[in-house]
Design a protein around this motif. Sequence first.
Motif, PDB file in Angstrom:
ATOM      1  N   UNK A 165       0.830  -1.207   0.000  1.00  0.00           N
ATOM      2  CA  UNK A 165       0.000   0.000   0.000  1.00  0.00           C
ATOM      3  C   UNK A 165       0.863   1.255   0.000  1.00  0.00           C
ATOM      4  N   UNK A 166       1.926   1.248   0.807  1.00  0.00           N
ATOM      5  CA  UNK A 166       2.789   2.426   0.942  1.00  0.00           C
ATOM      6  C   UNK A 166       3.665   2.662  -0.284  1.00  0.00           C
ATOM      7  N   UNK A 167       4.170   1.580  -0.893  1.00  0.00           N
ATOM      8  CA  UNK A 167       5.106   1.720  -2.012  1.00  0.00           C
ATOM      9  C   UNK A 167       4.775   0.731  -3.131  1.00  0.00           C
ATOM     10  N   UNK A 168       3.638   0.939  -3.809  1.00  0.00           N
ATOM     11  CA  UNK A 168       3.225  -0.019  -4.842  1.00  0.00           C
ATOM     12  C   UNK A 168       4.164  -0.093  -6.038  1.00  0.00           C
ATOM     13  N   UNK A 169       4.974   0.919  -6.256  1.00  0.00           N
ATOM     14  CA  UNK A 169       5.947   0.867  -7.340  1.00  0.00           C
ATOM     15  C   UNK A 169       7.148   0.002  -7.010  1.00  0.00           C
ATOM     16  N   UNK A 170       7.308  -0.291  -5.736  1.00  0.00           N
ATOM     17  CA  UNK A 170       8.458  -1.075  -5.277  1.00  0.00           C
ATOM     18  C   UNK A 170       8.054  -2.496  -4.906  1.00  0.00           C
ATOM     19  N   UNK A 171       6.932  -2.644  -4.196  1.00  0.00           N
ATOM     20  CA  UNK A 171       6.509  -3.950  -3.679  1.00  0.00           C
ATOM     21  C   UNK A 171       5.181  -4.386  -4.282  1.00  0.00           C
ATOM     22  N   UNK A 172       5.032  -5.683  -4.492  1.00  0.00           N
ATOM     23  CA  UNK A 172       3.756  -6.244  -4.917  1.00  0.00           C
ATOM     24  C   UNK A 172       3.675  -7.694  -4.494  1.00  0.00           C
ATOM     25  N   UNK A 173       2.458  -8.225  -4.602  1.00  0.00           N
ATOM     26  CA  UNK A 173       2.209  -9.613  -4.222  1.00  0.00           C
ATOM     27  C   UNK A 173       1.873 -10.388  -5.487  1.00  0.00           C
ATOM     28  N   UNK A 174       2.646 -11.411  -5.778  1.00  0.00           N
ATOM     29  CA  UNK A 174       2.358 -12.276  -6.931  1.00  0.00           C
ATOM     30  C   UNK A 174       1.115 -13.107  -6.611  1.00  0.00           C
ATOM     31  N   UNK A 175       0.250 -13.266  -7.578  1.00  0.00           N
ATOM     32  CA  UNK A 175      -1.008 -13.972  -7.368  1.00  0.00           C
ATOM     33  C   UNK A 175      -0.854 -15.338  -6.733  1.00  0.00           C
ATOM     34  N   UNK A 176       0.110 -16.131  -7.202  1.00  0.00           N
ATOM     35  CA  UNK A 176       0.278 -17.482  -6.667  1.00  0.00           C
ATOM     36  C   UNK A 176       0.917 -17.492  -5.285  1.00  0.00           C
ATOM     37  N   UNK A 177       1.369 -16.328  -4.800  1.00  0.00           N
ATOM     38  CA  UNK A 177       1.967 -16.242  -3.465  1.00  0.00           C
ATOM     39  C   UNK A 177       1.053 -15.537  -2.461  1.00  0.00           C
ATOM     40  N   UNK A 178      -0.140 -15.142  -2.886  1.00  0.00           N
ATOM     41  CA  UNK A 178      -1.020 -14.340  -2.037  1.00  0.00           C
ATOM     42  C   UNK A 178      -1.360 -15.016  -0.716  1.00  0.00           C
ATOM     43  N   UNK A 179      -1.497 -16.337  -0.728  1.00  0.00           N
ATOM     44  CA  UNK A 179      -1.862 -17.035   0.511  1.00  0.00           C
ATOM     45  C   UNK A 179      -0.661 -17.282   1.415  1.00  0.00           C
ATOM     46  N   UNK A 180       0.544 -16.978   0.931  1.00  0.00           N
ATOM     47  CA  UNK A 180       1.765 -17.188   1.718  1.00  0.00           C
ATOM     48  C   UNK A 180       2.317 -15.854   2.196  1.00  0.00           C
ATOM     49  N   UNK A 181       3.191 -15.896   3.175  1.00  0.00           N
ATOM     50  CA  UNK A 181       3.792 -14.673   3.730  1.00  0.00           C
ATOM     51  C   UNK A 181       5.041 -14.306   2.933  1.00  0.00           C
ATOM     52  N   UNK A 182       4.838 -13.939   1.663  1.00  0.00           N
ATOM     53  CA  UNK A 182       5.915 -13.528   0.764  1.00  0.00           C
ATOM     54  C   UNK A 182       5.520 -12.232   0.072  1.00  0.00           C
ATOM     55  N   UNK A 183       6.525 -11.432  -0.284  1.00  0.00           N
ATOM     56  CA  UNK A 183       6.299 -10.207  -1.041  1.00  0.00           C
ATOM     57  C   UNK A 183       7.389 -10.105  -2.100  1.00  0.00           C
ATOM     58  N   UNK A 184       7.084  -9.433  -3.192  1.00  0.00           N
ATOM     59  CA  UNK A 184       8.070  -9.197  -4.246  1.00  0.00           C
ATOM     60  C   UNK A 184       8.554  -7.753  -4.167  1.00  0.00           C
ATOM     61  N   UNK A 185       9.812  -7.539  -4.543  1.00  0.00           N
ATOM     62  CA  UNK A 185      10.380  -6.188  -4.609  1.00  0.00           C
ATOM     63  C   UNK A 185      11.111  -6.032  -5.935  1.00  0.00           C
TER      64      UNK A 185
END
Length: 119
Positions: free
Chosen positions: A59-79
């Motif tokens: 939410x704070x930095x959508x240009x930097x971080x996002x959640x891959x669809x297949x990882x949404x149920x896990x505690x992972x984030x992409x940068x």
Amino acid sequence: MPDAEDVRRIALSLPDTTEKIAWSMPTFRVAGKMFATLPEDETSIAVRCPKEERDELVTAEPGKFWIAGHEAQFAWVRARLAALEDEDELRDILADSWRQAAPPRLLDAHPELGLPPGE
């Protein structure tokens, strides 16, 4: 701007870390437990992140971080590597993910990699 070689160098500098190819991409593991991957043609990293914190980051930095669809149920984030400020930010992100995966014996043996200041 940090790149895939910076990710590899920093991740492998963390105690008991190994690199292994899985799902056709480099993954980094501490004591056999995955804490980072280099997906997206090595232009981003995926790291462990508690879901509450992950949602705040996205939410704070959508240009930097996002959640891959297949990882949404896990505690992972992409940068996105191109969006990171510098190597220090990359090191902080990787060390935080390492701490979440490392066994207590490694956390005890490496207090310098303990919780970030203020926690």
